[in-house]
Design a protein around this motif. Structure first.
Motif, PDB file in Angstrom:
ATOM      1  N   LYS A  79       0.824  -1.214   0.000  1.00  0.00           N
ATOM      2  CA  LYS A  79       0.000   0.000   0.000  1.00  0.00           C
ATOM      3  C   LYS A  79       0.857   1.263   0.000  1.00  0.00           C
ATOM      4  O   LYS A  79       0.454   2.309  -0.522  1.00  0.00           O
ATOM      5  CB  LYS A  79      -0.921  -0.004   1.211  1.00  0.00           C
ATOM      6  N   ALA A  80       2.057   1.186   0.573  1.00  0.00           N
ATOM      7  CA  ALA A  80       2.928   2.361   0.657  1.00  0.00           C
ATOM      8  C   ALA A  80       3.549   2.744  -0.683  1.00  0.00           C
ATOM      9  O   ALA A  80       4.111   3.838  -0.814  1.00  0.00           O
ATOM     10  CB  ALA A  80       4.033   2.100   1.674  1.00  0.00           C
ATOM     11  N   LEU A  81       3.443   1.874  -1.684  1.00  0.00           N
ATOM     12  CA  LEU A  81       4.084   2.136  -2.978  1.00  0.00           C
ATOM     13  C   LEU A  81       3.205   3.033  -3.859  1.00  0.00           C
ATOM     14  O   LEU A  81       1.981   3.060  -3.713  1.00  0.00           O
ATOM     15  CB  LEU A  81       4.384   0.803  -3.681  1.00  0.00           C
ATOM     16  N   PRO A  82       3.819   3.760  -4.817  1.00  0.00           N
ATOM     17  CA  PRO A  82       3.098   4.784  -5.593  1.00  0.00           C
ATOM     18  C   PRO A  82       2.303   4.228  -6.785  1.00  0.00           C
ATOM     19  O   PRO A  82       2.500   4.646  -7.934  1.00  0.00           O
ATOM     20  CB  PRO A  82       4.221   5.707  -6.054  1.00  0.00           C
ATOM     21  N   TRP A  83       1.388   3.304  -6.545  1.00  0.00           N
ATOM     22  CA  TRP A  83       0.626   2.670  -7.623  1.00  0.00           C
ATOM     23  C   TRP A  83      -0.168   3.674  -8.457  1.00  0.00           C
ATOM     24  O   TRP A  83      -0.190   3.609  -9.685  1.00  0.00           O
ATOM     25  CB  TRP A  83      -0.310   1.614  -7.049  1.00  0.00           C
ATOM     26  N   SER A  84      -0.815   4.603  -7.780  1.00  0.00           N
ATOM     27  CA  SER A  84      -1.692   5.528  -8.504  1.00  0.00           C
ATOM     28  C   SER A  84      -0.918   6.552  -9.330  1.00  0.00           C
ATOM     29  O   SER A  84      -1.505   7.254 -10.150  1.00  0.00           O
ATOM     30  CB  SER A  84      -2.635   6.240  -7.528  1.00  0.00           C
ATOM     31  N   ASP A  85       0.406   6.642  -9.144  1.00  0.00           N
ATOM     32  CA  ASP A  85       1.212   7.500 -10.019  1.00  0.00           C
ATOM     33  C   ASP A  85       1.362   6.885 -11.407  1.00  0.00           C
ATOM     34  O   ASP A  85       1.661   7.593 -12.376  1.00  0.00           O
ATOM     35  CB  ASP A  85       2.609   7.721  -9.423  1.00  0.00           C
ATOM     36  N   LEU A  86       1.161   5.583 -11.494  1.00  0.00           N
ATOM     37  CA  LEU A  86       1.354   4.870 -12.756  1.00  0.00           C
ATOM     38  C   LEU A  86       0.064   4.303 -13.330  1.00  0.00           C
ATOM     39  O   LEU A  86      -0.125   4.278 -14.546  1.00  0.00           O
ATOM     40  CB  LEU A  86       2.358   3.722 -12.554  1.00  0.00           C
ATOM     41  N   ILE A  87      -0.827   3.835 -12.460  1.00  0.00           N
ATOM     42  CA  ILE A  87      -2.023   3.133 -12.914  1.00  0.00           C
ATOM     43  C   ILE A  87      -3.231   4.053 -12.892  1.00  0.00           C
ATOM     44  O   ILE A  87      -3.598   4.582 -11.831  1.00  0.00           O
ATOM     45  CB  ILE A  87      -2.299   1.911 -12.008  1.00  0.00           C
ATOM     46  N   PRO A  88      -3.894   4.291 -14.037  1.00  0.00           N
ATOM     47  CA  PRO A  88      -5.090   5.139 -14.062  1.00  0.00           C
ATOM     48  C   PRO A  88      -6.303   4.425 -13.462  1.00  0.00           C
ATOM     49  O   PRO A  88      -6.298   3.204 -13.297  1.00  0.00           O
ATOM     50  CB  PRO A  88      -5.291   5.421 -15.552  1.00  0.00           C
ATOM     51  N   GLY A  89      -7.333   5.203 -13.162  1.00  0.00           N
ATOM     52  CA  GLY A  89      -8.494   4.670 -12.467  1.00  0.00           C
ATOM     53  C   GLY A  89      -9.298   3.649 -13.239  1.00  0.00           C
ATOM     54  O   GLY A  89     -10.025   2.848 -12.630  1.00  0.00           O
ATOM     55  N   HIS A  90      -9.197   3.630 -14.573  1.00  0.00           N
ATOM     56  CA  HIS A  90      -9.981   2.678 -15.361  1.00  0.00           C
ATOM     57  C   HIS A  90      -9.163   1.470 -15.809  1.00  0.00           C
ATOM     58  O   HIS A  90      -9.652   0.612 -16.555  1.00  0.00           O
ATOM     59  CB  HIS A  90     -10.561   3.372 -16.596  1.00  0.00           C
ATOM     60  N   ALA A  91      -7.905   1.361 -15.354  1.00  0.00           N
ATOM     61  CA  ALA A  91      -7.010   0.306 -15.823  1.00  0.00           C
ATOM     62  C   ALA A  91      -7.430  -1.065 -15.325  1.00  0.00           C
ATOM     63  O   ALA A  91      -8.073  -1.223 -14.286  1.00  0.00           O
ATOM     64  CB  ALA A  91      -5.592   0.597 -15.372  1.00  0.00           C
ATOM     65  N   GLU A  92      -7.024  -2.076 -16.089  1.00  0.00           N
ATOM     66  CA  GLU A  92      -7.106  -3.459 -15.628  1.00  0.00           C
ATOM     67  C   GLU A  92      -5.784  -3.773 -14.931  1.00  0.00           C
ATOM     68  O   GLU A  92      -4.718  -3.545 -15.497  1.00  0.00           O
ATOM     69  CB  GLU A  92      -7.305  -4.399 -16.818  1.00  0.00           C
ATOM     70  N   PHE A  93      -5.833  -4.265 -13.696  1.00  0.00           N
ATOM     71  CA  PHE A  93      -4.587  -4.517 -12.981  1.00  0.00           C
ATOM     72  C   PHE A  93      -4.605  -5.869 -12.255  1.00  0.00           C
ATOM     73  O   PHE A  93      -4.726  -5.954 -11.046  1.00  0.00           O
ATOM     74  CB  PHE A  93      -4.226  -3.377 -12.021  1.00  0.00           C
ATOM     75  N   PRO A  94      -4.477  -6.961 -13.005  1.00  0.00           N
ATOM     76  CA  PRO A  94      -4.382  -8.293 -12.393  1.00  0.00           C
ATOM     77  C   PRO A  94      -3.066  -8.446 -11.639  1.00  0.00           C
ATOM     78  O   PRO A  94      -2.086  -7.740 -11.911  1.00  0.00           O
ATOM     79  CB  PRO A  94      -4.445  -9.232 -13.597  1.00  0.00           C
ATOM     80  N   VAL A  95      -3.050  -9.359 -10.701  1.00  0.00           N
ATOM     81  CA  VAL A  95      -1.847  -9.622  -9.899  1.00  0.00           C
ATOM     82  C   VAL A  95      -1.383 -11.052 -10.129  1.00  0.00           C
ATOM     83  O   VAL A  95      -2.162 -12.000 -10.024  1.00  0.00           O
ATOM     84  CB  VAL A  95      -2.122  -9.399  -8.395  1.00  0.00           C
ATOM     85  N   GLN A  96      -0.120 -11.196 -10.464  1.00  0.00           N
ATOM     86  CA  GLN A  96       0.516 -12.506 -10.573  1.00  0.00           C
ATOM     87  C   GLN A  96       1.523 -12.650  -9.441  1.00  0.00           C
ATOM     88  O   GLN A  96       1.972 -11.646  -8.870  1.00  0.00           O
ATOM     89  CB  GLN A  96       1.204 -12.653 -11.934  1.00  0.00           C
ATOM     90  N   GLY A  97       1.884 -13.887  -9.102  1.00  0.00           N
ATOM     91  CA  GLY A  97       2.792 -14.046  -7.971  1.00  0.00           C
ATOM     92  C   GLY A  97       3.611 -15.307  -8.019  1.00  0.00           C
ATOM     93  O   GLY A  97       3.315 -16.249  -8.758  1.00  0.00           O
ATOM     94  N   ARG A  98       4.660 -15.319  -7.219  1.00  0.00           N
ATOM     95  CA  ARG A  98       5.475 -16.517  -7.012  1.00  0.00           C
ATOM     96  C   ARG A  98       6.176 -16.374  -5.667  1.00  0.00           C
ATOM     97  O   ARG A  98       6.410 -15.249  -5.188  1.00  0.00           O
ATOM     98  CB  ARG A  98       6.482 -16.737  -8.140  1.00  0.00           C
ATOM     99  N   SER A  99       6.490 -17.498  -5.042  1.00  0.00           N
ATOM    100  CA  SER A  99       7.116 -17.495  -3.729  1.00  0.00           C
ATOM    101  C   SER A  99       8.124 -18.624  -3.647  1.00  0.00           C
ATOM    102  O   SER A  99       7.857 -19.749  -4.079  1.00  0.00           O
ATOM    103  CB  SER A  99       6.055 -17.651  -2.630  1.00  0.00           C
ATOM    104  N   HIS A 100       9.302 -18.302  -3.084  1.00  0.00           N
ATOM    105  CA  HIS A 100      10.360 -19.308  -2.939  1.00  0.00           C
ATOM    106  C   HIS A 100      11.114 -19.036  -1.645  1.00  0.00           C
ATOM    107  O   HIS A 100      11.540 -17.909  -1.382  1.00  0.00           O
ATOM    108  CB  HIS A 100      11.309 -19.244  -4.139  1.00  0.00           C
ATOM    109  N   LYS A 101      11.223 -20.054  -0.828  1.00  0.00           N
ATOM    110  CA  LYS A 101      11.955 -19.962   0.438  1.00  0.00           C
ATOM    111  C   LYS A 101      11.445 -18.814   1.301  1.00  0.00           C
ATOM    112  O   LYS A 101      12.234 -18.061   1.895  1.00  0.00           O
ATOM    113  CB  LYS A 101      13.452 -19.813   0.185  1.00  0.00           C
ATOM    114  N   SER A 102      10.122 -18.657   1.380  1.00  0.00           N
ATOM    115  CA  SER A 102       9.522 -17.583   2.158  1.00  0.00           C
ATOM    116  C   SER A 102       8.402 -18.115   3.044  1.00  0.00           C
ATOM    117  O   SER A 102       7.745 -19.103   2.698  1.00  0.00           O
ATOM    118  CB  SER A 102       8.973 -16.496   1.231  1.00  0.00           C
ATOM    119  N   GLN A 103       8.192 -17.433   4.186  1.00  0.00           N
ATOM    120  CA  GLN A 103       7.135 -17.844   5.091  1.00  0.00           C
ATOM    121  C   GLN A 103       5.762 -17.682   4.448  1.00  0.00           C
ATOM    122  O   GLN A 103       4.849 -18.474   4.714  1.00  0.00           O
ATOM    123  CB  GLN A 103       7.216 -17.041   6.397  1.00  0.00           C
ATOM    124  N   LEU A 104       5.602 -16.670   3.638  1.00  0.00           N
ATOM    125  CA  LEU A 104       4.345 -16.485   2.904  1.00  0.00           C
ATOM    126  C   LEU A 104       4.420 -17.337   1.643  1.00  0.00           C
ATOM    127  O   LEU A 104       4.845 -16.890   0.576  1.00  0.00           O
ATOM    128  CB  LEU A 104       4.125 -15.006   2.555  1.00  0.00           C
TER     129      LEU A 104
END
Length: 381
Positions: A79-104
């Protein structure tokens, strides 16, 4: 957008090649890591990197990295990162992910947390509780490694290996990025013959021709960031104009591809036409036993079939023995052969001068390098 940390993601083993490509584009603050190259650039660098990098998979903007061992830490850090400086209000913004050697370790859960955090951040800017997501695509990636979460935006879209020239494929096509890497490692230049006697869909000869003519590999495709407000269309036009000005299509090419499979040759011819190289590369249907290298100081660059592709390991061993026998009779030639076979050098009949570990998809291979002499320098009066 004057100073961004950009990430060129790439297959393991190609990091040094991608770093060299980035430096060749004029970007000096380069950091090499496993599977990625980081460098500093502006919005124009996004355009140039997407158009020009032959051996990278995609270009991302790094938004931030922070320790995240709990979902609360992941949420607040995102949440602390500047997402709205780059992403406009009507954009599609899917989230992809991967995790390795992490508690999450639950990737779906992490994706959900990141999505929720980005939405909360954007609510503050756009003063709304609902986002239609019917505009340009901004793919967010959360990558967790050793409890460090790295958040990026993908500027590329479909992987950079999808150049746009290949509409048909053979059963086991070599990725364009890997083919380009093999050519770049070979020291081949226009003026030297280049042969691929197991050409399949023609990827190595086509990538070589594009390198020989200095054709930017991304000229025939589009990218997600072309629709972004923060990367103006004028910058894409500038980068494409630069690329067209740098084409050297007056260079004579001596590039040859052959394969025993008639259908593969048909696919290769169609791909060469799609790349604008029809007539510049010679493709021919023939078994490797009939391959006859012509000229001196040539380069054999190939990805021979192996047991899984031919049906039996015995057939694969046989064609490698045939290839080695022909190659050993041409002392001025060099060879760069990608193979997963641990016994390759035995079947080829000659130890490699150098081996480099690479991954063809998920298959661990070795690039066997046989360094023949370079052509003599031509004196200029």
């Amino acid at each position: 957008m004057d100073r961004l940390e950009l990430v060129a993601a790439c297959p393991m083993g190609l990091e040094a090649i991608v770093a060299r490509e980035v430096r060749d584009l004029g970007y000096e603050e380069v950091k090499v890591d496993n599977g990625k190259i980081s460098f500093m650039g502006d919005a124009l660098a996004i355009c140039r990197a997407n158009l020009w990098l032959r051996t990278a998979d995609r270009i991302q903007i790094k938004l931030g990295a922070f320790k995240a061992t709990t979902f609360d830490e992941l949420f607040e850090g995102t949440k602390a990162l500047p997402w709205s400086d780059l992403i406009p209000g009507h954009a599609e913004f899917p989230v992809q992910g991967r995790s390795h050697k992490s508690q999450l370790s639950s990737v779906p859960a992490c994706q959900g947390i990141v999505k929720k955090a980005v939405v909360e951040k954007m609510k503050q800017r756009y003063q709304t509780d609902w986002f239609p997501e019917n505009g340009p695509r901004y793919v967010i990636e959360v990558s967790l490694l050793n409890d460090i979460a790295t958040l990026t935006l993908d500027t590329t879209g479909s992987s950079l290996h999808k150049r746009g020239y290949r509409k048909l494929v053979t059963e086991a096509p070599l990725k364009e990025t890997m083919a380009a890497a093999m050519v770049l490692l070979s020291r081949w230049r226009p003026g030297r013959p280049l042969h691929d006697p197991f050409c399949g869909s023609g990827t190595i000869p086509i990538e070589a021709a594009m390198i020989g003519w200095n054709l930017a590999p991304g000229l025939r495709r589009s990218f997600d960031a072309e629709a972004w407000e923060v990367v103006p269309k004028t910058l894409w036009e500038q980068a494409r104009d630069e690329a067209f000005d740098l084409v050297r299509d007056d260079e004579p090419l001596d590039i040859f591809g052959s394969d025993i499979d008639e259908e593969a040759i048909r696919v290769a011819l169609a791909a060469a036409k799609g790349a604008g190289l029809s007539g510049e590369i010679t493709f021919h249907e023939q078994p490797v036993s009939k391959w006859k290298p012509e000229g001196d100081y040539g380069c054999l660059i190939t990805n021979p079939p192996y047991g899984e592709r031919l049906g039996t390991s015995g057939e694969a061993d046989k064609v490698i023995r045939q290839l080695g026998s022909i190659f050993r009779s041409h002392e001025t030639w060099s060879a760069f052969i990608l193979s997963p076979d641990k016994q390759f050098e035995h079947h080829f009949g000659k130890p490699s001068d150098k081996k480099r570990k690479l991954f063809n998809g998920r298959i661990e291979c070795a690039l066997h390098q046989y360094m023949g002499p370079l052509p003599p320098r031509v004196r200029t009066e």
